[in-house]
Design an enzyme around this catalytic site. Structure first.
Site, PDB file in Angstrom:
ATOM      1  N   LYS A  12       2.009   2.054  -5.093  1.00 14.03           N
ATOM      2  CA  LYS A  12       2.554   1.450  -6.329  1.00 14.03           C
ATOM      3  C   LYS A  12       1.644   1.701  -7.533  1.00 14.03           C
ATOM      4  O   LYS A  12       2.116   2.037  -8.618  1.00 14.03           O
ATOM      5  CB  LYS A  12       2.703  -0.078  -6.163  1.00 14.03           C
TER       6      LYS A  12
ATOM      7  N   GLN B 140       1.996  -6.176  -3.137  1.00 12.80           N
ATOM      8  CA  GLN B 140       2.479  -6.315  -1.752  1.00 12.80           C
ATOM      9  C   GLN B 140       3.756  -5.468  -1.588  1.00 12.80           C
ATOM     10  O   GLN B 140       3.793  -4.381  -2.129  1.00 12.80           O
ATOM     11  CB  GLN B 140       2.727  -7.784  -1.390  1.00 12.80           C
TER      12      GLN B 140
ATOM     13  N   ASP C 232       0.800  -1.227   0.000  1.00 14.03           N
ATOM     14  CA  ASP C 232       0.000   0.000   0.000  1.00 14.03           C
ATOM     15  C   ASP C 232       0.832   1.276   0.000  1.00 14.03           C
ATOM     16  O   ASP C 232       0.414   2.314   0.518  1.00 14.03           O
ATOM     17  CB  ASP C 232      -0.968   0.022   1.208  1.00 14.03           C
TER      18      ASP C 232
ATOM     19  N   GLY D  98      -4.598  -4.265  -3.725  1.00 14.93           N
ATOM     20  CA  GLY D  98      -5.548  -3.198  -4.031  1.00 14.93           C
ATOM     21  C   GLY D  98      -4.740  -1.984  -4.440  1.00 14.93           C
ATOM     22  O   GLY D  98      -4.055  -1.396  -3.611  1.00 14.93           O
ATOM     23  N   HIS D  99      -4.754  -1.651  -5.722  1.00 18.73           N
ATOM     24  CA  HIS D  99      -3.939  -0.549  -6.234  1.00 18.73           C
ATOM     25  C   HIS D  99      -4.855   0.586  -6.676  1.00 18.73           C
ATOM     26  O   HIS D  99      -5.715   0.392  -7.534  1.00 18.73           O
ATOM     27  CB  HIS D  99      -3.067  -1.036  -7.398  1.00 18.73           C
TER      28      HIS D  99
HETATM   29  P1  GDP Z   1      -0.692   0.312  -3.565  1.00 17.52           P
HETATM   30  O1  GDP Z   1      -1.287  -0.964  -3.078  1.00 17.52           O
HETATM   31  O2  GDP Z   1       0.779   0.373  -3.300  1.00 17.52           O
HETATM   32  O3  GDP Z   1      -1.010   0.591  -4.998  1.00 17.52           O
HETATM   33  O4  GDP Z   1      -1.338   1.481  -2.684  1.00 17.52           O
HETATM   34  P2  GDP Z   1      -2.898   1.641  -2.286  1.00 17.52           P
HETATM   35  O5  GDP Z   1      -3.655   2.087  -3.468  1.00 17.52           O
HETATM   36  O6  GDP Z   1      -3.361   0.421  -1.585  1.00 17.52           O
HETATM   37  O7  GDP Z   1      -2.807   2.752  -1.172  1.00 17.52           O
HETATM   38  C1  GDP Z   1      -2.250   4.002  -1.428  1.00 17.52           C
HETATM   39  C2  GDP Z   1      -3.311   5.094  -1.140  1.00 17.52           C
HETATM   40  O8  GDP Z   1      -2.684   6.352  -1.050  1.00 17.52           O
HETATM   41  C3  GDP Z   1      -4.328   5.234  -2.247  1.00 17.52           C
HETATM   42  O9  GDP Z   1      -5.545   5.652  -1.682  1.00 17.52           O
HETATM   43  C4  GDP Z   1      -3.738   6.333  -3.129  1.00 17.52           C
HETATM   44  O10 GDP Z   1      -4.738   7.023  -3.868  1.00 17.52           O
HETATM   45  C5  GDP Z   1      -3.110   7.213  -2.092  1.00 17.52           C
HETATM   46  N1  GDP Z   1      -1.886   7.925  -2.479  1.00 17.52           N
HETATM   47  C6  GDP Z   1      -0.879   7.523  -3.297  1.00 17.52           C
HETATM   48  N2  GDP Z   1       0.136   8.421  -3.271  1.00 17.52           N
HETATM   49  C7  GDP Z   1      -0.235   9.407  -2.450  1.00 17.52           C
HETATM   50  C8  GDP Z   1       0.411  10.605  -1.975  1.00 17.52           C
HETATM   51  O11 GDP Z   1       1.532  10.933  -2.316  1.00 17.52           O
HETATM   52  N3  GDP Z   1      -0.303  11.375  -1.093  1.00 17.52           N
HETATM   53  C9  GDP Z   1      -1.546  11.032  -0.664  1.00 17.52           C
HETATM   54  N4  GDP Z   1      -2.162  11.833   0.189  1.00 17.52           N
HETATM   55  N5  GDP Z   1      -2.166   9.904  -1.072  1.00 17.52           N
HETATM   56  C10 GDP Z   1      -1.513   9.101  -1.942  1.00 17.52           C
HETATM   57  P1  IMO Z   2      -0.883  -4.224  -2.251  1.00 15.49           P
HETATM   58  O1  IMO Z   2      -0.420  -4.762  -3.582  1.00 15.49           O
HETATM   59  C1  IMO Z   2      -1.003  -4.631   2.077  1.00 15.49           C
HETATM   60  C2  IMO Z   2      -1.033  -8.708   3.680  1.00 15.49           C
HETATM   61  C3  IMO Z   2      -2.312  -9.137   4.375  1.00 15.49           C
HETATM   62  C4  IMO Z   2      -1.759 -10.125   5.389  1.00 15.49           C
HETATM   63  C5  IMO Z   2      -0.630 -10.801   4.624  1.00 15.49           C
HETATM   64  C6  IMO Z   2      -1.005 -12.136   4.007  1.00 15.49           C
HETATM   65  O2  IMO Z   2      -2.183  -3.515  -2.304  1.00 15.49           O
HETATM   66  O3  IMO Z   2       0.213  -3.438  -1.613  1.00 15.49           O
HETATM   67  P2  IMO Z   2      -2.550 -12.830   1.944  1.00 15.49           P
HETATM   68  O4  IMO Z   2      -4.015 -12.654   1.725  1.00 15.49           O
HETATM   69  O5  IMO Z   2      -1.699 -12.246   0.871  1.00 15.49           O
HETATM   70  O6  IMO Z   2      -2.167 -14.262   2.232  1.00 15.49           O
HETATM   71  O7  IMO Z   2      -2.237 -12.023   3.312  1.00 15.49           O
HETATM   72  O8  IMO Z   2      -0.251  -9.892   3.600  1.00 15.49           O
HETATM   73  N1  IMO Z   2      -1.207  -8.200   2.301  1.00 15.49           N
HETATM   74  C7  IMO Z   2      -1.162  -6.913   1.961  1.00 15.49           C
HETATM   75  N2  IMO Z   2      -1.020  -5.809   2.735  1.00 15.49           N
HETATM   76  N3  IMO Z   2      -1.059  -4.525   0.734  1.00 15.49           N
HETATM   77  C8  IMO Z   2      -1.173  -5.609  -0.050  1.00 15.49           C
HETATM   78  O9  IMO Z   2      -1.146  -5.548  -1.389  1.00 15.49           O
HETATM   79  C9  IMO Z   2      -1.262  -6.880   0.565  1.00 15.49           C
HETATM   80  N4  IMO Z   2      -1.392  -8.142   0.102  1.00 15.49           N
HETATM   81  C10 IMO Z   2      -1.352  -8.939   1.167  1.00 15.49           C
HETATM   82  O10 IMO Z   2      -2.948  -8.038   4.984  1.00 15.49           O
HETATM   83  O11 IMO Z   2      -1.189  -9.434   6.471  1.00 15.49           O
HETATM   84 MG    MG Z   3      -2.849  -1.626  -1.824  1.00 17.32          MG
END
Ligand code: GDP
Ligand code: IMO
Ligand code: MG
Length: 408
Positions: free
Chosen positions: A15, A198, A12, A39-40
């Protein structure tokens, strides 16, 4: 040129946003790890897209995207996601391809994953998407790959429930089937972006095992999960937040203390909207863990870091980051493997001045306040790795690069 974007923390990090941004200059995007656990989020002109399995280049109408051999694919969730894209006016047909070596998540696997985690003495807190079960079946050599869908003997071995499930998707999946190694070779002179899922600390081998996911979310996974060799990875970007988050269980040495830092934790969680995209769970929050980040840089040969969420600290008078662990009175700066040691680790914090300014409209590194640049430069010195890209908000445009990324 082959550019990898991976998470450098516990997932999270942003990416999806960074892949979407860099995809402007890439011809293809290949996702190499994980499955529906990811979840991206991408935000373009205020509109938000949450992607789980489809690579983050999909929003550009002319790009082709590939689900790599290192992924585990949940067909039901995948076609729902593709339908969501279609409903939002994104025409994906003819430009989403799946490696014939990718493994498939069967419906029973989700229940097995949940039941197994519930039965654990120390649950991992999985996403319940059947990820561990699918990768286990793969390692046991009992899994089913896309390429196996038209292998008659294998198909006949499936039980009726799995056959019925797969029959709904079989033809559609086979129409998207691709020999990814051959494609990557064919595209060897093009710009290809490899999207991780991840993060470094959730990688099966180099993460905080057993509190990890089951795939190769390390940079080497970009090679094994995409049908290319490790020497073909030209540049590796590691995305990290200005602070730390983690979802699920497992050690997190720099986590805010609920008793003494509850207010700071709530502030970061609410300002950063730190709630999971896949499960909605509140993310655990903490100080930037530079011990873990430096370890992630080393074990993944990260060339450049990508700093996101710097804007979350805009209102803070003072910032702190973890520069060492105190484990039973000993100062430790090498990231330990032992879970009990990590659980006992107390963060050694260093203070930095806040900048008390809105940086969300900054368009270049030079325009960042001095205190923000000092925080960045400390991170670079500590990790020995340059911060090549900075993100100051969720929108695609709230990003600036400090040096050229693509050669061509
Ligand atoms: P990912 O799994 O690495 O793709 O990240 P996620 O989408 O799960 O979580 C990142 C969250 O932060 C999302 O809600 C993005 O829209 C938000 N986000 C990404 N970069 C920034 C940033 O520089 N500032 C802020 N405030 N939010 C960001
Ligand atoms: P993105 O790509 C954050 C965590 C789960 C749990 C552990 C194992 O959005 O960054 P799983 O279901 O994969 O066997 O769970 O890994 N986890 C993540 N945490 N971002 C993710 O993906 C994750 N994918 C798995 O919360 O602790
Ligand atoms: Mg994510």
């Amino acid at each position: 040129m082959n550019v990898v974007v991976m998470g450098a923390q516990w997932g999270d990090e942003g990416k999806g946003k960074i892949v979407d941004y860099l995809a402007q200059d890439a011809k293809y995007v290949v996702r190499f790890a994980g499955g529906a656990n990811a979840g991206h989020t991408i935000v373009v002109d205020g509109k938000k897209y949450a992607l789980h399995q489809v690579p983050s280049g999909i929003l550009y109408p002319e790009k082709s995207v590939f689900l790599g051999s290192g992924m585990v694919i949940d067909p039901e969730a995948l076609f729902k996601e593709l339908q969501m894209l279609k409903d939002n006016g994104i025409n994906w047909e003819g430009r989403v391809f799946i490696s014939d070596r990718a493994h498939l998540t069967l419906p029973g696997y989700r229940e097995m994953d949940k039941a197994r985690d519930a039965a654990r003495k120390r649950p991992i807190g999985t996403t319940g998407r059947g990820i561990g079960t699918t990768y286990s079946m793969k390692s046991e050599r009992d899994g089913i790959r896309l390429a196996d869908l038209d292998w008659d003997e294998k198909w006949n071995d499936l039980d009726d429930e799995d056959k019925k499930f797969l029959e709904q998707f079989k033809d559609k999946l086979l129409s998207m089937r691709v020999n990814i190694a051959a494609k990557m070779y064919e595209f060897r002179n093009d710009n290809i972006l490899f999207e991780g899922a991840q993060g470094a600390m959730l990688d099966l081998d180099s993460g905080t095992y057993p509190y990890v996911s089951s795939g190769a979310s390390c940079s080497a996974g970009a090679a094994t999960g995409s049908g290319i060799g490790p020497k073909a990875l030209d540049k590796i970007y590691g995305v990290f937040k200005a602070y730390e988050t983690r979802v699920g269980n497992g050690p997190m040495p720099s986590e805010f203390d609920a008793d003494t830092e509850g207010e700071l934790c709530d502030y970061v969680r609410n300002t950063g909207n730190e709630f999971g995209v896949t499960t909605g769970r509140p993310r655990r929050c903490g100080y930037l863990d530079l011990v873990a980040l430096r370890y992630a840089c080393h074990v993944n040969s990260i060339d450049n870091l990508v700093l996101t969420h710097l804007d979350i600290y805009d209102d803070m008078n003072e910032i702190e980051a973890c520069v060492a662990y105190n484990i039973d009175g000993k100062i430790v700066t090498d990231f330990p493997a032992s879970i009990p040691e990590l659980n006992r680790a107390k963060p050694v914090l260093q203070k930095f001045a806040g900048w008390k300014a809105d940086i969300t409209k900054c368009t270049s590194y030079k325009k960042l306040p001095k205190a923000a640049r000092e925080y960045v430069e400390f991170i670079e010195d500590f990790t020995g790795t340059k911060v090549g890209i900075v993100s100051v908000g969720a929108d695609r445009n709230q990003t600036f690069v400090r040096e050229k990324i693509w050669k061509a």
